[in-house]
Design a protein around this motif. Structure first.
Motif, PDB file in Angstrom:
ATOM      1  N   ASN A  82       0.868  -1.177   0.000  1.00 59.79           N
ATOM      2  CA  ASN A  82       0.000   0.000   0.000  1.00 59.79           C
ATOM      3  C   ASN A  82       0.902   1.223   0.000  1.00 59.79           C
ATOM      4  OD1 ASN A  82      -1.705   2.247   0.882  1.00 59.79           O
ATOM      5  ND2 ASN A  82      -3.251   0.683   1.294  1.00 59.79           N
ATOM      6  N   GLU A  83       1.252   1.705  -1.179  1.00 61.53           N
ATOM      7  CA  GLU A  83       2.237   2.783  -1.290  1.00 61.53           C
ATOM      8  C   GLU A  83       1.815   4.066  -0.578  1.00 61.53           C
ATOM      9  OE1 GLU A  83       3.511   3.385  -5.299  1.00 61.53           O
ATOM     10  OE2 GLU A  83       4.738   1.564  -5.313  1.00 61.53           O
ATOM     11  N   PRO A  84       0.551   4.534  -0.726  1.00 55.93           N
ATOM     12  CA  PRO A  84       0.178   5.759   0.003  1.00 55.93           C
ATOM     13  C   PRO A  84       0.340   5.613   1.513  1.00 55.93           C
ATOM     14  CG  PRO A  84      -1.442   5.286  -1.704  1.00 55.93           C
ATOM     15  CD  PRO A  84      -0.538   4.084  -1.622  1.00 55.93           C
ATOM     16  N   THR A  88       3.429   7.518   4.555  1.00 57.79           N
ATOM     17  CA  THR A  88       3.153   8.236   5.814  1.00 57.79           C
ATOM     18  C   THR A  88       3.126   7.297   7.025  1.00 57.79           C
ATOM     19  OG1 THR A  88       0.765   8.030   5.410  1.00 57.79           O
ATOM     20  CG2 THR A  88       1.849  10.039   4.609  1.00 57.79           C
ATOM     21  N   LEU A  89       3.665   6.104   6.883  1.00 60.40           N
ATOM     22  CA  LEU A  89       3.585   5.102   7.942  1.00 60.40           C
ATOM     23  C   LEU A  89       4.197   5.567   9.253  1.00 60.40           C
ATOM     24  CD1 LEU A  89       2.840   2.237   8.820  1.00 60.40           C
ATOM     25  CD2 LEU A  89       5.023   1.464   7.875  1.00 60.40           C
ATOM     26  N   ASP A  90       5.248   6.357   9.184  1.00 62.48           N
ATOM     27  CA  ASP A  90       5.946   6.777  10.391  1.00 62.48           C
ATOM     28  C   ASP A  90       5.224   7.882  11.158  1.00 62.48           C
ATOM     29  OD1 ASP A  90       6.424   8.487   8.260  1.00 62.48           O
ATOM     30  OD2 ASP A  90       8.431   9.036   8.951  1.00 62.48           O
ATOM     31  N   SER A  95      -2.429   5.165   8.389  1.00 63.67           N
ATOM     32  CA  SER A  95      -1.483   4.323   7.654  1.00 63.67           C
ATOM     33  C   SER A  95      -1.001   3.167   8.522  1.00 63.67           C
ATOM     34  CB  SER A  95      -0.288   5.154   7.177  1.00 63.67           C
ATOM     35  OG  SER A  95      -0.710   6.127   6.243  1.00 63.67           O
ATOM     36  N   GLN A  96      -0.792   3.441   9.801  1.00 61.65           N
ATOM     37  CA  GLN A  96      -0.362   2.392  10.716  1.00 61.65           C
ATOM     38  C   GLN A  96      -1.420   1.301  10.836  1.00 61.65           C
ATOM     39  OE1 GLN A  96       0.556   4.668  14.241  1.00 61.65           O
ATOM     40  NE2 GLN A  96       2.280   5.681  13.247  1.00 61.65           N
ATOM     41  N   ILE A  98      -3.495   0.382   8.489  1.00 57.50           N
ATOM     42  CA  ILE A  98      -3.438  -0.402   7.240  1.00 57.50           C
ATOM     43  C   ILE A  98      -2.332  -1.449   7.329  1.00 57.50           C
ATOM     44  CG2 ILE A  98      -2.851  -0.275   4.787  1.00 57.50           C
ATOM     45  CD1 ILE A  98      -4.335   2.463   4.776  1.00 57.50           C
ATOM     46  N   TYR A  99      -1.157  -1.026   7.786  1.00 62.28           N
ATOM     47  CA  TYR A  99      -0.051  -1.976   7.887  1.00 62.28           C
ATOM     48  C   TYR A  99      -0.203  -2.907   9.089  1.00 62.28           C
ATOM     49  CZ  TYR A  99       2.725  -0.971   3.822  1.00 62.28           C
ATOM     50  OH  TYR A  99       3.164  -0.894   2.521  1.00 62.28           O
ATOM     51  N   ASP A 100      -0.980  -2.496  10.094  1.00 59.16           N
ATOM     52  CA  ASP A 100      -1.329  -3.418  11.174  1.00 59.16           C
ATOM     53  C   ASP A 100      -2.043  -4.639  10.602  1.00 59.16           C
ATOM     54  OD1 ASP A 100      -0.294  -2.457  13.516  1.00 59.16           O
ATOM     55  OD2 ASP A 100      -2.041  -1.233  14.014  1.00 59.16           O
ATOM     56  N   GLU A 101      -2.988  -4.409   9.716  1.00 55.03           N
ATOM     57  CA  GLU A 101      -3.738  -5.510   9.097  1.00 55.03           C
ATOM     58  C   GLU A 101      -2.820  -6.381   8.252  1.00 55.03           C
ATOM     59  OE1 GLU A 101      -7.099  -4.032   6.973  1.00 55.03           O
ATOM     60  OE2 GLU A 101      -7.945  -2.993   8.719  1.00 55.03           O
ATOM     61  N   ILE A 102      -1.896  -5.749   7.542  1.00 52.52           N
ATOM     62  CA  ILE A 102      -0.960  -6.492   6.695  1.00 52.52           C
ATOM     63  C   ILE A 102      -0.068  -7.392   7.541  1.00 52.52           C
ATOM     64  CG2 ILE A 102       1.051  -6.255   5.172  1.00 52.52           C
ATOM     65  CD1 ILE A 102      -0.374  -3.714   4.034  1.00 52.52           C
TER      66      ILE A 102
END
Length: 198
Positions: A82-84, A88-90, A95-96, A98-102
């Motif tokens: 998920n590039e967007p 802004t993950l940091d 965004s966090q 989204i990557y939590d689910e990943i």
């Protein structure tokens, strides 16, 4: 399990070295996808490896197997999930999430004591700081990457504990180059490429 494994070279290599089974996940809809799958099928057929499969899906949609995998590999692909959100993950809670689910999906794929190996380029590099294209890899879009510490922070709540970070030197320098330049400081002058083991 090789997530974003392309034509399957790592999975085929694993099979050649005794892996009981190897699975590649590739998302659908990529423009060159048909040619990639044809190449994978050709290689698998030529090598006679019936225990290697390529599945067109995303990590979020892949059904979690009961027995799980000993090793999950994500080579230079985690930022593309998920590039967007990666950009802004940091600093973005959305965004966090989204990557939590990943990372929850990745963790669910692993057997207890399993290993996640993940490589990418860090966003921290000399050349973007100077406003210049990187001469070693001019295609890198630095703002679409994150350093190992950010990935470790995202992965940890899901039982994925960072154990090691190995920094890469350009392949042209060989093993001597890796010995001399395979560290965070030296890599900052090249491509800031790393391999994290969880």
């Amino acid at each position: 399990m090789d997530i974003g494994g392309g034509i399957g070279l790592h999975a085929l290599y694993a099979s050649a070295n005794g892996a009981a089974h190897a699975t590649i996940i590739e998302p659908e809809g990529d423009g060159g996808h048909g040619e990639m799958i044809a190449t994978f099928n050709s290689l698998r057929s030529a090598m006679g490896f019936t225990n290697v499969e390529l599945i067109q899906t995303t990590i979020q949609d892949f059904p979690i197997p009961e027995d799980g995998f000993d090793i999950v590999l994500i080579q230079d692909a985690i930022n593309h999930f998920n590039e967007p959100a990666c950009i802004t993950l940091d600093k973005s809670k959305d965004s966090q999430k989204i990557y939590d689910e990943i990372f929850a999906s990745v963790s669910a794929l692993l057997k207890p004591g399993g290993i996640l190996m993940m490589s990418d380029c860090s966003s921290r590099n000399l050349f973007p700081l100077l406003g210049m294209r990187n001469p070693f890899d001019p295609q890198i879009e630095w703002h679409k990457h994150q350093p190992p510490s950010v990935w470790a922070k995202s992965a940890k709540p899901h039982g994925l504990e960072l154990k090691d970070v190995r920094w890469s030197s350009p392949a042209r320098f060989g093993t001597i180059g890796q010995a001399l330049f395979g560290n965070a400081l030296a890599s900052w002058f090249f491509t800031s490429h790393f391999v994290s083991t969880f």
